[in-house]
Design a protein around this motif. Structure first.
Motif, PDB file in Angstrom:
ATOM      1  N   SER A   1       0.865  -1.181   0.000  1.00  4.40           N
ATOM      2  CA  SER A   1       0.000   0.000   0.000  1.00  4.40           C
ATOM      3  C   SER A   1       0.898   1.226   0.000  1.00  4.40           C
ATOM      4  CB  SER A   1      -0.927   0.002   1.218  1.00  4.40           C
ATOM      5  OG  SER A   1      -0.181   0.161   2.412  1.00  4.40           O
ATOM      6  N   THR A   2       0.318   2.400   0.072  1.00  7.22           N
ATOM      7  CA  THR A   2       1.128   3.616  -0.007  1.00  7.22           C
ATOM      8  C   THR A   2       2.150   3.714   1.118  1.00  7.22           C
ATOM      9  OG1 THR A   2      -0.591   4.824   1.190  1.00  7.22           O
ATOM     10  CG2 THR A   2      -0.634   4.933  -1.228  1.00  7.22           C
ATOM     11  N   THR A   3       1.789   3.259   2.321  1.00  2.00           N
ATOM     12  CA  THR A   3       2.684   3.426   3.471  1.00  2.00           C
ATOM     13  C   THR A   3       3.165   2.115   4.074  1.00  2.00           C
ATOM     14  OG1 THR A   3       0.800   3.546   5.000  1.00  2.00           O
ATOM     15  CG2 THR A   3       1.636   5.634   4.096  1.00  2.00           C
ATOM     16  N   GLU A   4       2.673   0.961   3.576  1.00  2.00           N
ATOM     17  CA  GLU A   4       3.038  -0.312   4.191  1.00  2.00           C
ATOM     18  C   GLU A   4       3.335  -1.388   3.150  1.00  2.00           C
ATOM     19  OE1 GLU A   4       0.438  -0.089   8.364  1.00  2.00           O
ATOM     20  OE2 GLU A   4      -0.155  -1.478   6.771  1.00  2.00           O
ATOM     21  N   ILE A   5       4.324  -2.220   3.486  1.00  2.76           N
ATOM     22  CA  ILE A   5       4.583  -3.448   2.733  1.00  2.76           C
ATOM     23  C   ILE A   5       4.572  -4.596   3.734  1.00  2.76           C
ATOM     24  CG2 ILE A   5       6.254  -4.773   1.394  1.00  2.76           C
ATOM     25  CD1 ILE A   5       7.254  -2.222   0.167  1.00  2.76           C
ATOM     26  N   VAL A   6       3.768  -5.613   3.450  1.00  5.43           N
ATOM     27  CA  VAL A   6       3.740  -6.818   4.278  1.00  5.43           C
ATOM     28  C   VAL A   6       4.580  -7.883   3.584  1.00  5.43           C
ATOM     29  CG1 VAL A   6       2.304  -8.633   5.279  1.00  5.43           C
ATOM     30  CG2 VAL A   6       1.467  -6.277   5.203  1.00  5.43           C
TER      31      VAL A   6
END
Length: 251
Positions: A208-213
């Protein structure tokens, strides 16, 4: 009248580089580099299929092999990378800690140790440094052979704003946008992380714009602990070829 903006349709090689042990205390760049390749090429074996009743035979690909690439350089006594390459050639050692930069500090090719854990480089030949006349330079060359898949890392995030929570496998940025930087779900990722002796390989489960899982138990995910606000950390992403978007000049 405004000048029309056009896409970048070429890359100049003046800042290209071959780097061993990147993002470690042992990092070393081949000095006097004159020519190189990215280990992205391959040659398919073609079978010709013919049969009675058909005048025109059909050609179909059947397997293939990665292409050998040559590195040309100005010979500089004491360059530690040449010793590493020579030892690797003599001992048939596979090199995995290597990056082939299109532009140093930006896009690079490297082994895809997520998609192909056996990837790396073997040195096929190491030529005797030579010079042809008193007014020329000492030069040398070596051939390297991909032992598996290489891929091009074109998404990058560098800064001190990255934090990670191991319990949720989530990397967070507070100062940029992972999506606009080019990261995508399914990417092979390399994390240059200050508390690790070597770069870590990971896989993006979601972006996502602010997170990588990160994908659980893939690559070095299980060894990565919590961190926040540490010294400069770099994340690099390579999107699988079938899903990649057009390259743009981003760094």
């Amino acid at each position: 009248m405004a000048t029309k903006s056009t896409a970048v349709n070429f890359v100049v090689a003046q800042n290209s580089a071959v780097v061993l042990n990147p993002a470690t205390s042992d990092e070393a760049t081949v000095r006097g580099l004159q020519g190189m390749g990215l280990c992205l090429g391959f040659t398919m074996t073609v079978l010709t299929v013919s049969e009675m009743g058909n005048r025109i035979a059909t050609k179909v690909p059947s397997g293939g092999e990665y292409d050998t690439t040559t590195v040309n350089y100005n010979f500089i006594p004491g360059d530690p990378t040449l010793t590493t390459f020579q030892d690797a050639a003599l001992n048939s050692t596979k090199l995995t800690d290597i990056r082939l930069y299109v532009k140093q500090g930006c896009d690079f090719s490297a082994p895809d140790l997520i998609s192909d854990p056996a990837s790396g480089l073997y040195i096929g030949s190491f030529t005797d440094p030579n010079v042809a006349s008193p007014n020329e330079l000492w030069t040398g060359s070596l051939d390297y052979m991909p032992g598996g898949a290489f891929t091009l890392f074109i998404a990058h995030k560098v800064g001190t704003d990255l934090s990670y929570v191991a319990a949720t496998r989530t990397l967070t940025t507070s100062a940029s946008d992972f999506v606009s930087a080019g990261f995508e779900a399914g990417d092979t990722l390399i994390l240059d992380y200050a508390d690790s002796n070597d770069p870590l390989y990971l896989k993006a489960e979601s972006v996502s714009t602010t997170e990588i899982v990160f994908t659980e138990d893939v690559g070095d995910e299980a060894t990565l602990g919590d961190f926040s606000g540490i010294s400069t950390t770099a994340l690099h992403g390579a999107t699988p070829q079938a899903a990649s978007t057009a390259w743009t000049a981003g760094c």
